[in-house]
Design an enzyme around this catalytic site. Sequence first.
Site, mmCIF file in Angstrom:
data_model
loop_
_atom_site.group_PDB
_atom_site.id
_atom_site.type_symbol
_atom_site.label_atom_id
_atom_site.label_comp_id
_atom_site.label_asym_id
_atom_site.label_seq_id
_atom_site.Cartn_x
_atom_site.Cartn_y
_atom_site.Cartn_z
ATOM 1 N N GLY A 221 -40.629 -16.626 71.585
ATOM 2 C CA GLY A 221 -39.540 -16.334 69.875
ATOM 3 C C GLY A 221 -38.035 -15.137 70.494
ATOM 4 N N SER A 222 -37.641 -14.490 69.604
ATOM 5 C CA SER A 222 -36.551 -13.780 70.078
ATOM 6 C C SER A 222 -36.560 -12.499 71.643
ATOM 7 C CB SER A 222 -35.809 -13.285 69.555
ATOM 8 O OG SER A 222 -36.237 -12.307 68.346
ATOM 9 N N GLU A 243 -42.587 -15.617 75.522
ATOM 10 C CA GLU A 243 -41.399 -15.997 76.124
ATOM 11 C C GLU A 243 -40.148 -15.954 75.248
ATOM 12 O OE1 GLU A 243 -38.979 -18.695 76.636
ATOM 13 O OE2 GLU A 243 -40.202 -20.164 75.293
ATOM 14 N N LEU A 244 -39.228 -15.988 75.524
ATOM 15 C CA LEU A 244 -37.676 -15.211 74.835
ATOM 16 C C LEU A 244 -37.179 -16.052 74.611
ATOM 17 C CD1 LEU A 244 -39.200 -11.216 75.363
ATOM 18 C CD2 LEU A 244 -39.858 -13.054 73.907
ATOM 19 N N GLY A 245 -35.561 -15.689 74.785
ATOM 20 C CA GLY A 245 -34.825 -16.004 74.753
ATOM 21 C C GLY A 245 -34.035 -15.939 75.933
#
Length: 486
Positions: A221-222, A243-245
């Site tokens: 997500g963010s 696991e991000l932006g």
Amino acid sequence: MPLLDPKDQLSLHGGEAEAVEPATGDVLDTFTLAAPSDVEDATIIAARAQRDWAARTYTERAAVLRRAGDLIQRYEPEIAEWIIRESGSIRGKADFEVRTATEECYHAAALAHRPIGQVLPSAAPRLSYTSRVPAGVVGVIAPFNAPLVLGIRSVAPALALGNAVVLKPDPRTAICGGHVLAAVFAEAGLPEGLLHVLPGGAKTGETLITDPRVRVISFTGSSATGRSVGALAATHLKRAHLELGGNSAFIVLEDADLDAAMSTAAWASFFHQGQVCMTAGRHLVHASLYDEYVARLAAKADALTVGDPFREQVHLGPVIDRGQLAKIDELVRSSAEAGVRIAAGGTHRDLFYRPTVLADAGAGSAQGPGSVGACAAYATEVFGPVAPVRAFHTPDEAVELANDSAYGLALGIVTRDAARALDLADRIPTGLVHINDQTVNDEPIAAFGGLADSGTGSRFGGEANLDAFTETRWTTVRATPAAYPF
């Protein structure tokens, strides 16, 4: 459009919700949300079921994963239709998700019989070895943008390695990102209690993270939400794989073939309406090619069709909802007001946002990693079909611009000299690098993850799944009890 029966094991208490088609606003179906109180019921059942599942042979677990892959392939038309209608995906993207989900199950089946430890030398007269043991109950929090893939890439390996899973899909894609998986695994013969789907809001997610039976959190997500997830998980002494932006750079060197590069460049920013963490958010183009590049990319953007992906043949579908639309439009508007030129797009009809090219995107940008200056669309993650373009004059300047970001997810470099590109990439810290390709790439067998604000490194795919969803145990065995000084 019937829904496969997921054989719900829990009565959820979060109230009724609607699965809405972004392209039309039509209600496709209804489902029940999970309340925070439902998390405890799910994890208690999951923890009990997990002990028996871990004790089963690897061949039994692998067989379930293979059958799940076969079923995803068999139900491809139905699953793809849900992805198209519920998430706004075009047909090609939905087909890719189904193919990838199938492969994720097959790779996970192979993971079940990987070697699980090492025999170690020891200074004492004993057998000494390490072994991989299941983490226990894994919490998976998945987003709306690639709902099937971003759920299955954690669910499948976690189950294959002997864990139970509680999956919280985004409520906007609860069916194609959650209920479909529950139905497939139930039909594949997964024992009851091992997979629970709890579509819910932030409070449900927080409860999942803090539940004492959940030992690992897999979150996609963010970056802003990821920080909160990581902090909460750390407080409760559990691992969080984040696991991000991203705001990935796409570098075009002076020797690039623009005829070949245009398709790559457009896909990098406009695929799935730009709602992908790996999307190229910064096109860095050598000054000698800059004007032609902007003109060509703008022409490409203007030629792309935007519309209902279920009823029309289009290149881009709708963005997910009005909140996302407002964010995209505000970033484009504020950038234009600061002097950035809108070379293409910048308009929308309902949730259909035109692919947009922003020229002179560096104008007025503040200095410093992740800073948001005049061109907000250049300096931050837009998560929309927006391609900001900025010129550079030397390779050193390209490196400096690429590194001027808080993110470190993906990097694309276009050049006729691959060796030169690899040297350049060594100076730009990212989790993923693609030479003569765009930034949106994924394969089940490859490790995937970003650095800095893009996450906690490679946590998905290949060997990374072993680290993500197991614990390492050290065991020693003596023939007779050891003797000590007292």
